[in-house]
Design an enzyme around this catalytic site. Structure first.
Site, PDB file in Angstrom:
ATOM      1  N   SER A  90       1.096  -0.864  -0.154  1.00  0.00           N
ATOM      2  CA  SER A  90      -0.257  -0.311  -0.284  1.00  0.00           C
ATOM      3  C   SER A  90       1.177   1.099   0.197  1.00  0.00           C
ATOM      4  O   SER A  90       1.744   1.536   0.946  1.00  0.00           O
ATOM      5  CB  SER A  90      -0.886  -0.155   0.980  1.00  0.00           C
ATOM      6  OG  SER A  90      -1.392   1.479   1.306  1.00  0.00           O
ATOM      7  N   GLY A  91       1.023   2.576  -0.505  1.00  0.00           N
ATOM      8  CA  GLY A  91       1.380   3.298  -1.302  1.00  0.00           C
ATOM      9  C   GLY A  91       0.937   4.324   0.456  1.00  0.00           C
ATOM     10  O   GLY A  91       1.788   4.206   0.252  1.00  0.00           O
ATOM     11  N   SER A  92       0.120   5.092   0.366  1.00  0.00           N
ATOM     12  CA  SER A  92      -0.643   5.850   1.900  1.00  0.00           C
ATOM     13  C   SER A  92       0.094   4.965   2.870  1.00  0.00           C
ATOM     14  O   SER A  92       0.787   5.655   3.816  1.00  0.00           O
ATOM     15  CB  SER A  92      -1.593   6.350   1.798  1.00  0.00           C
ATOM     16  OG  SER A  92      -2.671   4.943   1.534  1.00  0.00           O
ATOM     17  N   ASP A 252     -10.715   6.412  -0.883  1.00  0.00           N
ATOM     18  CA  ASP A 252      -9.519   6.344  -1.030  1.00  0.00           C
ATOM     19  C   ASP A 252      -8.612   7.994  -0.589  1.00  0.00           C
ATOM     20  O   ASP A 252      -8.787   8.615  -2.247  1.00  0.00           O
ATOM     21  CB  ASP A 252      -8.373   5.558  -1.674  1.00  0.00           C
ATOM     22  CG  ASP A 252      -6.859   6.443  -1.021  1.00  0.00           C
ATOM     23  OD1 ASP A 252      -6.626   6.730  -0.535  1.00  0.00           O
ATOM     24  OD2 ASP A 252      -5.874   4.701  -1.743  1.00  0.00           O
ATOM     25  N   THR A 258      -1.278   2.994  -4.613  1.00  0.00           N
ATOM     26  CA  THR A 258      -1.223   1.571  -5.294  1.00  0.00           C
ATOM     27  C   THR A 258      -1.791   1.880  -6.518  1.00  0.00           C
ATOM     28  O   THR A 258      -1.611   0.823  -7.383  1.00  0.00           O
ATOM     29  CB  THR A 258      -1.215  -0.091  -4.768  1.00  0.00           C
ATOM     30  OG1 THR A 258      -2.477   0.322  -4.139  1.00  0.00           O
ATOM     31  CG2 THR A 258      -0.472  -0.333  -3.613  1.00  0.00           C
TER      32      THR A 258
HETATM   33  O1  LIG Z   1      -2.076   4.482  -1.360  1.00  0.00           O
HETATM   34  C1  LIG Z   1      -2.622   2.855  -1.270  1.00  0.00           C
HETATM   35  O2  LIG Z   1      -2.088   2.251  -2.182  1.00  0.00           O
HETATM   36  C2  LIG Z   1      -3.746   2.667  -0.616  1.00  0.00           C
HETATM   37  N1  LIG Z   1      -4.545   4.095  -0.237  1.00  0.00           N
HETATM   38  C3  LIG Z   1      -5.272   3.436   0.193  1.00  0.00           C
HETATM   39  C4  LIG Z   1      -5.516   1.912  -0.263  1.00  0.00           C
HETATM   40  C5  LIG Z   1      -4.785   1.600  -0.725  1.00  0.00           C
HETATM   41  O3  LIG Z   1      -3.583   0.547   0.189  1.00  0.00           O
END
Ligand SMILES: O=C(O)[C@H]1NCC[C@@H]1O
Length: 352
Positions: A90-92, A252, A258
């Site tokens: 997961s990016g965040s 989100d 991602t």
């Molecule tokens: O940045 C992301 O990849 C995520 N943000 C919340 C859901 C994903 O995992």
């Protein structure tokens, strides 16, 4: 002092998206890799996810459990739990974890840049953290490779008819649709409609399009919908807005790391972006992640790209969550008026 459980939880958000980071209070989590630890956690310790994620203690859609790394190059590992799945990446959440580790002193900070390696369930993640006066001002990381499963596949969606859907992996699996073609501008007033439509697209795509990741533990199915806004150029940089609808039906708040990775794979396959070309992805709030393709790769038989994604996270709280033995809700509860309602319909990792 007679608590059954005490968890140290650092609240944080990246570009508006909450991601709690549990830095202490876990029992040992066995596993030869962080992916194995994640699978063990899901099977044996899921009550800890529920404590942090559900009422009456918490209400957040992403929880990260910091664990010892299994790879000698990584400073720490982290297990990533979303509302209904333990994810590979997961990016965040990665931005939140790195920021918490550095700003709480769990990992020494060097200014102006701290190079850091962490171990996500997806594998090693190399991070470049820009730091000033004790604050992490940007976290950029090289994701594991992203690739496209399906190009413009026709999907029959309830109430919409036939919709062209791309499906791509960026650490989670995304059904990607053209926002404009479905009448969306990706503005805040559209949030409820985006969730309703996004959930319908996801259900239909998951039923009609097969996708199983070629590598173990073979993540299967589609759990996210990404509405891709039009590409435009802002100050000479390729830019686009997007909205990701996370299962079980929640937008989100960040531009989604991602999802950005999945989109880079799709844009590269379409010839819309070159290796090294900068890209800016905007969220529904107008917050941004920067991104680019570092390299190309293959995953199984799929041509893939190696994405870099960058953004900023902020710590919002320091908490100790406890469970009193007489508490009637030792592992929390949910009501169906909550966007996190479905925490019990956990989808299992891979083909377990
Ligand atoms: O940045 C992301 O990849 C995520 N943000 C919340 C859901 C994903 O995992």
């Amino acid at each position: 002092m007679r608590w059954n459980q005490l968890l140290n939880v650092v609240g944080s958000h990246a570009a508006g998206m909450g991601g709690d980071v549990v830095t202490g209070g876990l029992p040992p989590v066995p596993g030869d890799t962080v992916m194995e630890k994640s699978i063990y956690f899901q099977r044996n310790l899921d009550h800890l996810r529920r404590i942090v994620m559900t009422e009456p203690r918490g209400a957040v859609s992403g929880v990260n459990f910091v664990v010892p790394a299994t790879h000698p190059e990584a400073a720490f590992g982290y297990i990533i739990a979303e509302s209904i799945e333990y994810v590979a990446m997961s990016g965040s959440n990665t931005m939140c974890v790195a920021t918490v580790l550095l700003e709480t002193g769990m990992v020494p900070m060097s200014e102006p840049v701290t190079e850091l390696t962490l171990e996500a369930p997806a594998g090693l993640i190399r991070l470049r953290c820009e730091c000033r006066d004790g604050k992490v001002t940007k976290v950029s990381f090289v994701n594991q490779p992203a690739f496209v499963y399906h190009h413009r596949a026709p999907v029959e969606v309830e109430g919409l008819g036939t919709v062209a859907v791309d499906v791509a992996w960026g650490g989670m699996t995304y059904a990607i649709v053209d926002a404009q073609a479905l009448g969306f501008r990706l503005t805040e007033d559209e949030a409820v409609d985006l969730v309703t439509t996004g959930q319908r697209v996801k259900a239909a795509a998951a039923e009609q399009l097969a996708c199983v990741h070629p590598l173990e533990p073979r993540y299967a199915g589609i759990t996210q919908t990404e509405f891709a806004g039009p590409l435009r150029t802002v100050d000479g940089v390729l830019t686009s807005r997007n909205v990701v609808v996370i299962s079980p039906g929640f937008i989100d708040r960040s531009p989604c790391g991602t999802g950005t990775s999945a989109r880079l794979a799709l844009m590269h396959a379409r010839g819309e972006i070159a290796v090294g070309q900068p890209f800016v992805h905007e969220s529904i709030l107008g917050t941004t992640f920067t991104a680019n393709i570092e390299d190309t790769a293959t995953v199984g038989d799929y041509p893939a790209v190696v994405p870099r994604v960058g953004g900023q996270a902020w710590i919002t709280s320091l908490q100790q969550m406890v469970v009193d033995p007489t508490d009637p809700f030792p592992t929390g509860f949910t009501l169906n008026d909550s966007p996190f309602d479905d925490v019990d319909s956990l989808s299992l990792i891979g083909n377990q």
